[in-house]
Design an enzyme around this catalytic site. Structure first.
Site: not given
Ligand code: TPP
Ligand code: MG
Lengths: 326, 297
Positions: A70, A95
């Protein structure tokens, strides 16, 4: 009085369609993309859920996927704006404006870059994800930034119009949208002008001001109580700059003001109205909303009920204020 | 620690499968929540709570416990299930996930359950906090009494704060800290290498001054030995890249990023229609259970 062309039978909840504001915003931005070539959309790994995808599908060359970054998204938006693009940065409210607040202050607010921040997941209407994702302080932290316009549309249709109206404003804009489906009570034909409060219903005993989906509760409450009390309902979709004239005029007429919002009462729209009235036309006020707490996980309906943000809870708060301020 | 016996490994495999079954039941009941990440982390959490972690469910805030910090907050359902199985709270409470009044919220709430160690959900804020835990232990002279573990994701490698913490941990040589990245290659909008490429991840951390290890996050023996070995590394913080399969155990969920944030019953319908997802998911795990038990005989 302006004709707001509200939906037919909008007071009948059964006949009212419920759709998420985030959808309206996403569709509006995609429509705008077809008209304005310098519109660029930025996403931070939530293009699907925050609806940047509608634009991305139509204009892939003007879509930028930042990943979970972000702060970087804010800096890149500023750079794009310096070069004449009109960036729309879109993700969850916490975010989008919470995480990178200082970079927004320095790279966007201060130099007056025309960047439009469009959020989803504002308020308790975010639901089971819980307080980390239920952003209830975004209005406070955005309206204290000089040069920003802060908008909180009342429904899907208004969100669709607000994202387009923002294009023609000067300087930075923040537009706040809820994730959950909420009543769509305005229509394609309803007028919309950023900065201009909408007196949706005239009254003489009390002014009730809301933004977001809670405006719908106010309209229903006003109708339900119409034999007992005459409530003036204002949709204060633009929280900054404030439509001072409309608010003062109404306060003069009714002599007391009730505000409600799915947002912390500290620093929210109610505070903005109180800042104005306390200095220019003091009247008794009640600020209803999220009472300076972090809530919890739960379905949106359960949260509305427990934290008194549903129609019932709002009515209770309003009646209590009425009794006290008689 | 002695190398674990074959029967211990089988026991852990069975446990992990039971935990996956309860995870899926919990998500179905909740009707909201994340499937792919938690299923992929089931084996690692099982090893932690049933073999490697120094902890006492009867005395959750035991001062000498290892600190397990979950950076990637949305994967907390798997932690809840592992904790319930370990005896931290009654298993039936799992059915309250994400409901109003529950201690087990959508993202970890430290105030309602201090054994979670921190509050998280916004990505990329965990490693810094883990550094703080590690520094405090060192200041107290307790850094040899317990270990700091931090579980993060590949998606959150995109956050700048992660790299700020990476620099910090190396500067202060936080060898009482092990950071595990769930390298499952997915995030919300797609595959990490399409959304915002991370590779070469190992070399990046090495350049930042870390000791980097890798493991197959579904091989019980390898998980145990890698975690144990990480504690013996001196002078450097340790990163373990855990290669996992998101959705592990349920074929129609495996490796599909569309399953990041939805429970069976609300997932993508490319393979199984919504109304059959819950039943099919539990069937697949039952079949797996049968296979593990048969191998055990
Ligand atoms: C600072 C922030 N930005 C955006 C999000 C929304 N968000 C939740 S999970 C995720 C990304 C998921 O990727 P990963 O952490 O690798 O999790 P996986 O899908 O492998 O479970 C995002 C962008 C968040 N939780 N926190
Ligand atoms: Mg991932």
């Amino acid at each position: 009085m302006t004709n707001y062309n509200l939906a037919k039978n909008y007071l009948d909840e059964e006949k009212t369609e419920w759709k998420p504001m985030r959808d309206g915003a996403g569709i509006g931005i995609a429509e705008l993309g077809g008209e304005k070539e310098n519109v660029v959309v930025l996403a931070a790994d939530t293009a699907g859920s925050s609806r940047a995808k509608y634009f991305a599908e139509k204009f892939p060359a003007r879509f930028i996927q930042c990943g979970v970054q972000e702060q970087n998204m804010v800096g890149v938006s500023a750079g794009l704006a310096y070069q004449g693009k009109v960036p729309y940065a879109i993700t969850y409210a916490a975010f989008l404006v919470g995480r990178p607040w200082e970079p927004i202050r320095t790279t966007i607010a201060y130099p007056q870059n025309h960047v439009i921040f469009v959020s989803s997941h504002a308020g308790l209407a975010t639901g089971p994800d819980g307080p980390t994702h239920q952003m209830t302080e975004d209005i406070s932290i955005m309206r204290c930034l000089p040069n920003f316009t802060v908008i909180a549309p009342c429904d899907y249709e208004q969100a669709r119009k607000a994202v387009k109206a923002a294009y023609d404003l000067k300087g930075p804009v923040y537009i706040r949208n809820a994730r959950e489906k909420t009543p769509v009570f305005t229509t394609e034909d309803s007028p919309y002008e950023a900065g201009k409060a909408q007196v949706l219903r005239e009254g003489k005993d009390i002014t009730a001001i809301g933004h977001g989906y809670m405006v719908y509760w106010l309209l229903k409450i006003a109708e339900e109580l119409k034999d007992r009390i005459s409530i003036e309902v204002i949709n204060l979709h633009t929280i900054k700059p404030l439509d001072e004239q409309a608010i003062i005029e109404s306060a003069k007429k009714t002599g007391r003001v009730f505000t409600c919002e799915d947002h912390n009462v500290v620093g929210g729209m109610g505070s903005a109205v109180a800042e104005l009235l306390s200095q220019k036309y003091p009247v008794p006020m009640k600020l209803h909303g999220v009472y300076d707490i972090f809530a919890e996980s739960g379905s949106v309906k359960d949260l509305w009920k427990k934290y008194k943000l549903d129609e019932e809870g709002t009515k209770e708060a309003l009646l209590e204020f009425l009794n006290k301020s008689k | 620690m002695p190398t674990p016996s074959d029967s211990k490994i089988k026991e852990l495999e069975k446990k992990a499968n039971n935990i996956r079954e309860d995870l899926v039941k919990m998500l179905i009941e909740s009707g909201s929540g994340h499937s792919a990440g938690p299923l992929g982390q089931a084996d690692i959490f099982t090893v932690f709570y049933f073999h490697v972690l120094k902890h006492d469910p009867q005395n959750p805030m035991w001062p000498e416990r290892d600190r397990l910090i979950l950076d990637v907050g949305h994967c907390v359902p798997i932690r809840y299930v592992a904790m319930a199985h370990a005896g931290y709270f009654p298993k039936k409470e799992l059915m309250t996930l994400r409901k109003i009044g529950s201690r087990i919220e959508g993202h970890p709430n430290y105030l309602r359950m201090p054994a979670l160690e921190t509050t998280s959900g916004p990505l990329g804020e965990g490693l810094s906090q883990a550094c703080g835990f590690a520094m405090a232990a060192r200041m107290d002279g307790t850094d040899l009494d317990y270990h700091i573990w931090c579980i993060g994701s590949d998606g959150e490698q995109q956050e700048g704060m992660t790299w700020e913490a990476a620099m910090f941990a190396a500067k202060y040589r936080l060898s009482n800290l092990t950071y595990i990245i769930d390298r499952n290659n997915i995030q919300i909008d797609g595959y990490t290498e399409d959304i915002m490429p991370l590779e070469p991840l190992r070399e990046k951390y090495e350049a930042f001054g870390w000791h980097v290890m890798e493991m197959n996050g579904h091989d019980m023996r390898e998980i145990i030995s890698t975690l144990e070995e990480s504690k013996s590394i001196q002078e450097k913080p340790v990163l373990i890249i855990a290669n996992t399969t998101p959705g592990k155990g349920i074929e129609f969920i495996e490796n599909r990023f569309g399953w990041h944030g939805v429970p069976p019953g609300a997932g993508p319908e490319d393979v199984v229609p919504k109304e059959e997802q819950a039943k099919r998911a539990l069937e697949e795990l039952r079949t797996l259970r049968g296979r593990i038990e048969a191998e055990h005989d």
